[in-house]
Design a protein around this motif. Structure first.
Motif, PDB file in Angstrom:
ATOM      1  N   GLY A   1       5.268   4.353  -7.973  1.00 17.20           N
ATOM      2  CA  GLY A   1       4.152   3.720  -7.765  1.00 17.20           C
ATOM      3  C   GLY A   1       3.849   2.847  -6.723  1.00 17.20           C
ATOM      4  N   ARG A   2       2.592   2.139  -6.441  1.00 16.21           N
ATOM      5  CA  ARG A   2       2.593   1.147  -5.112  1.00 16.21           C
ATOM      6  C   ARG A   2       2.714   0.381  -5.251  1.00 16.21           C
ATOM      7  N   LEU A   3       3.123  -0.447  -3.980  1.00 17.42           N
ATOM      8  CA  LEU A   3       2.829  -1.635  -4.013  1.00 17.42           C
ATOM      9  C   LEU A   3       1.246  -2.967  -3.577  1.00 17.42           C
ATOM     10  N   ALA A   4       1.758  -3.080  -4.686  1.00 16.06           N
ATOM     11  CA  ALA A   4       0.017  -3.915  -4.165  1.00 16.06           C
ATOM     12  C   ALA A   4       0.143  -5.540  -4.072  1.00 16.06           C
TER      13      ALA A   4
ATOM     14  N   GLY B   1       0.748  -1.159   0.442  1.00 19.41           N
ATOM     15  CA  GLY B   1       0.144  -0.253  -0.100  1.00 19.41           C
ATOM     16  C   GLY B   1       0.525   0.895  -0.041  1.00 19.41           C
ATOM     17  N   ASP B   2       1.662   1.042  -0.087  1.00 19.40           N
ATOM     18  CA  ASP B   2       3.146   2.224   0.767  1.00 19.40           C
ATOM     19  C   ASP B   2       3.501   2.515  -0.843  1.00 19.40           C
ATOM     20  N   ARG B   3       3.344   3.831  -1.345  1.00 16.45           N
ATOM     21  CA  ARG B   3       4.152   4.278  -2.765  1.00 16.45           C
ATOM     22  C   ARG B   3       5.140   4.134  -2.680  1.00 16.45           C
ATOM     23  N   VAL B   4       6.080   4.098  -3.589  1.00 18.36           N
ATOM     24  CA  VAL B   4       7.868   4.171  -3.782  1.00 18.36           C
ATOM     25  C   VAL B   4       8.571   4.577  -5.364  1.00 18.36           C
ATOM     26  N   ASP B   5       9.011   4.919  -4.517  1.00 20.02           N
ATOM     27  CA  ASP B   5      10.046   6.207  -6.021  1.00 20.02           C
ATOM     28  C   ASP B   5      11.755   5.480  -5.430  1.00 20.02           C
ATOM     29  N   THR B   6      11.863   4.559  -6.602  1.00 22.39           N
ATOM     30  CA  THR B   6      13.196   3.523  -5.919  1.00 22.39           C
ATOM     31  C   THR B   6      14.038   3.420  -7.239  1.00 22.39           C
ATOM     32  N   VAL B   7      15.409   2.683  -7.081  1.00 20.64           N
ATOM     33  CA  VAL B   7      15.997   1.835  -8.254  1.00 20.64           C
ATOM     34  C   VAL B   7      14.989   0.515  -7.848  1.00 20.64           C
ATOM     35  N   ALA B   8      15.003  -0.101  -8.927  1.00 21.03           N
ATOM     36  CA  ALA B   8      15.262  -1.264  -9.235  1.00 21.03           C
ATOM     37  C   ALA B   8      15.848  -2.553 -10.702  1.00 21.03           C
ATOM     38  N   THR B   9      16.412  -3.227 -10.355  1.00 23.64           N
ATOM     39  CA  THR B   9      16.901  -4.586 -11.321  1.00 23.64           C
ATOM     40  C   THR B   9      16.799  -5.488 -11.778  1.00 23.64           C
ATOM     41  N   ILE B  10      16.526  -5.031 -13.374  1.00 22.62           N
ATOM     42  CA  ILE B  10      15.216  -6.196 -14.252  1.00 22.62           C
ATOM     43  C   ILE B  10      16.256  -7.263 -14.102  1.00 22.62           C
TER      44      ILE B  10
ATOM     45  N   VAL C   1       3.206  -7.005  -6.318  1.00 23.24           N
ATOM     46  CA  VAL C   1       3.661  -6.041  -7.743  1.00 23.24           C
ATOM     47  C   VAL C   1       3.247  -4.435  -7.916  1.00 23.24           C
ATOM     48  N   LEU C   2       3.811  -4.085  -8.465  1.00 21.54           N
ATOM     49  CA  LEU C   2       4.402  -2.758  -8.353  1.00 21.54           C
ATOM     50  C   LEU C   2       4.067  -1.801  -9.981  1.00 21.54           C
ATOM     51  N   LYS C   3       3.175  -1.277 -10.273  1.00 17.74           N
ATOM     52  CA  LYS C   3       2.488  -0.640 -11.471  1.00 17.74           C
ATOM     53  C   LYS C   3       3.411   0.664 -11.502  1.00 17.74           C
ATOM     54  N   SER C   4       4.360   0.842 -12.268  1.00 16.71           N
ATOM     55  CA  SER C   4       5.180   2.428 -12.695  1.00 16.71           C
ATOM     56  C   SER C   4       4.761   2.566 -14.668  1.00 16.71           C
ATOM     57  N   PRO C   5       4.149   4.042 -14.643  1.00 19.33           N
ATOM     58  CA  PRO C   5       4.065   4.960 -15.441  1.00 19.33           C
ATOM     59  C   PRO C   5       5.118   4.395 -16.523  1.00 19.33           C
ATOM     60  N   ASP C   6       5.859   4.509 -15.788  1.00 22.48           N
ATOM     61  CA  ASP C   6       6.876   5.353 -16.996  1.00 22.48           C
ATOM     62  C   ASP C   6       8.504   4.193 -16.097  1.00 22.48           C
ATOM     63  N   VAL C   7       9.736   4.183 -16.648  1.00 21.27           N
ATOM     64  CA  VAL C   7      10.838   3.526 -16.365  1.00 21.27           C
ATOM     65  C   VAL C   7      12.283   4.836 -16.917  1.00 21.27           C
ATOM     66  N   GLN C   8      13.005   4.925 -16.034  1.00 22.47           N
ATOM     67  CA  GLN C   8      14.061   5.211 -16.323  1.00 22.47           C
ATOM     68  C   GLN C   8      14.923   4.660 -16.129  1.00 22.47           C
TER      69      GLN C   8
END
Length: 475
Positions: free
Chosen positions: A132-135, A79-88, A158-165
């Motif tokens: 995005g928000r963790l769900a 339920g928290d909103r995150v702004d972080t770095v992720a590795t694919i 699951v994390l839905k992100s509108p974009d990835v940089q």
């Protein structure tokens, strides 16, 4: 039957016992000291005691892996909103409205990342900024339980992100493999970007995520979907290419098999750890190692090794359709294909096609019930002719793809030109898939009666086998 088992080499039985124990961990998880109890039996019954101990060890290892997969470190942040770095860490898979990939967040925790379908997909190994928000994943819906499916892979969020940089790339050996995969796929662009061109990446590296829905459906309907999942055939062709290359360069067969060991391990890393490629990789490594050690290569030993590795890594693989299809097909090649080939003796065949027909028919028969159970599709009639027609294209696409991938890091333009030669076999393979799909559409009404007839024949054959076994036991 007991006499036959007694003649099976102990290492093969031990691998099978390890796989059995890992699978059993889905039902029972014994403590580690139970392995010592099994070892006590070795004093009285060496062979049986060792197998019991190895089975218990498999259950312990499987239980530990299940506990790791069940761990949910991100549970407090749901339920928290995150702004972080992720590795694919896995290749992308496309859907109707979004693309998805497995990622690892900077703070820890494996997550399924979803992005809009029209957003550019950074390659595997990229470090990306996500928001995005963790769900929790969605529960059962339209016959599919995403939450359970992901949990079996150790993913609970699951994390839905509108974009990835993109902000960087991962390092180490995985970083090297990621860059090799990316360079290869970029080189394959020399063949174009339509479905025919994408055949090169799909066959060589299992990169089928950008194929159109129509192409995917054609491969499924024609019984050629297995070609899009890198498997034993790819590894066998890779080993053959390495042996020939070393021989042409003046090397020895020992050097060839040593090179094949390295090539197979690297290839598995380039493709990714799916059940089919891991099983094929284990078999390829063990086969070359057996030759280097001057030991015979028993197909059942390789089969059991693949089972043990995959089930110890994740016991839930047992329920995975890809796992089931892969091992059912290999068992059919070992057990059924030789008998079908004997039955085809005396019939007119183009040289080399008798064995291919027997293998294709055996795999079709073995995998049809699994395909029907999971996907509601039999593929009994179209699959054999489609697979025979596809034979010339697969080696060509694989070898062109591997060659272009090797050249890409040092000469990208030459690699693109080489990849362009893969367009012709790509177009042919795509045509074969659509042809097989057309045959399947016209023969669907006959598949259920054919399946019933084959089931009756199988029951009769099993009855005859049981009677002969009982007669031999009494004699």
């Amino acid at each position: 039957m007991a006499a036959r088992i007694a003649h099976v080499p102990l290492p093969t039985l031990a691998l099978a016992a390890l796989a059995l124990g890992a699978a059993a961990s889905l039902l029972v998880r014994p403590p580690l000291p139970s392995v010592a109890a099994g070892l006590l039996l070795v004093v009285r019954w060496p062979r049986i005691g060792l197998l019991v101990a190895v089975t218990l060890l498999g259950a312990v290892v499987g239980g530990q892996r299940l506990a790791m997969l069940a761990a949910d470190p991100l549970a407090p942040q749901i339920g928290d909103r995150v702004d972080t770095v992720a590795t694919i860490v896995e290749p992308w898979r496309g859907g109707t409205f979004s693309a998805r990939a497995d990622v690892v967040l900077a703070g820890g925790g494996r997550v399924l990342l979803r992005i809009p379908i029209d957003v550019a997909r950074p390659p595997r190994g990229s470090r990306v900024q996500v928001t995005g928000r963790l769900a929790r994943p969605r529960g059962p819906f339209n016959g599919f339980d995403e939450r359970t499916w992901l949990a079996r892979r150790g993913i609970h969020v699951v994390l839905k992100s509108p974009d990835v940089q993109v902000v960087g790339r991962r390092d180490g050996i995985w970083g090297v493999l990621d860059r090799g995969r990316t360079a290869s796929l970029q080189a394959y662009g020399g063949a174009g970007h339509d479905d025919a061109a994408l055949m090169l990446g799909a066959i060589a590296l299992g990169a089928d995520d950008e194929l159109s829905p129509g192409a995917r459906e054609a491969f499924r309907a024609s019984g050629l979907a297995h070609l899009l999942a890198v498997s034993g055939g790819n590894v066998a062709l890779l080993v053959a290419a390495v042996l020939v290359a070393v021989w042409v360069a003046g090397g020895t067969r020992v050097g060839g098999h040593a090179g094949a060991l390295v090539a197979v391990v690297g290839y598995v890393g380039l493709v990714g750890p799916s059940p089919s490629v891991v099983r094929a990789g284990v078999a390829g490594v063990l086969a070359s190692a057996a030759w280097l050690l001057s030991r015979p290569s028993d197909p059942w030993h390789l089969y059991a090794a693949g089972l043990a590795v995959l089930l110890c890594i994740n016991p839930y693989n047992l329920a995975d359709p890809g796992f089931q299809l892969s091992f059912a097909a290999v068992a059919a090649i070992i057990l059924v294909a030789p008998r079908l080939r004997e039955a085809l003796e005396g019939m007119p065949f183009i040289p080399g096609l008798r064995a291919a027909t027997a293998i294709s028919a055996a795999c079709t028969l073995a995998t049809a019930p699994i395909g029907w159970w999971h996907f509601g599709r039999l593929n009994l009639i179209a699959a054999v002719p489609a697979n025979l027609l596809a034979l010339p294209a697969v080696p060509a696409l694989l070898w062109i793809g591997l060659a272009a991938g090797l050249v890409a890091p040092v000469a990208p333009s030459a690699a693109a030109a080489l990849a362009a030669t893969g367009r012709l076999p790509g177009e042919y393979l795509l045509w074969t898939a659509h042809f097989g799909a057309a045959v399947d559409a016209r023969t669907q009404p006959y598949e259920a009666p054919l399946a019933a007839a084959l089931a009756v024949l199988l029951l009769l054959a099993l009855g005859r086998f049981v009677r002969l076994t009982l007669v031999r036991a009494r004699g």
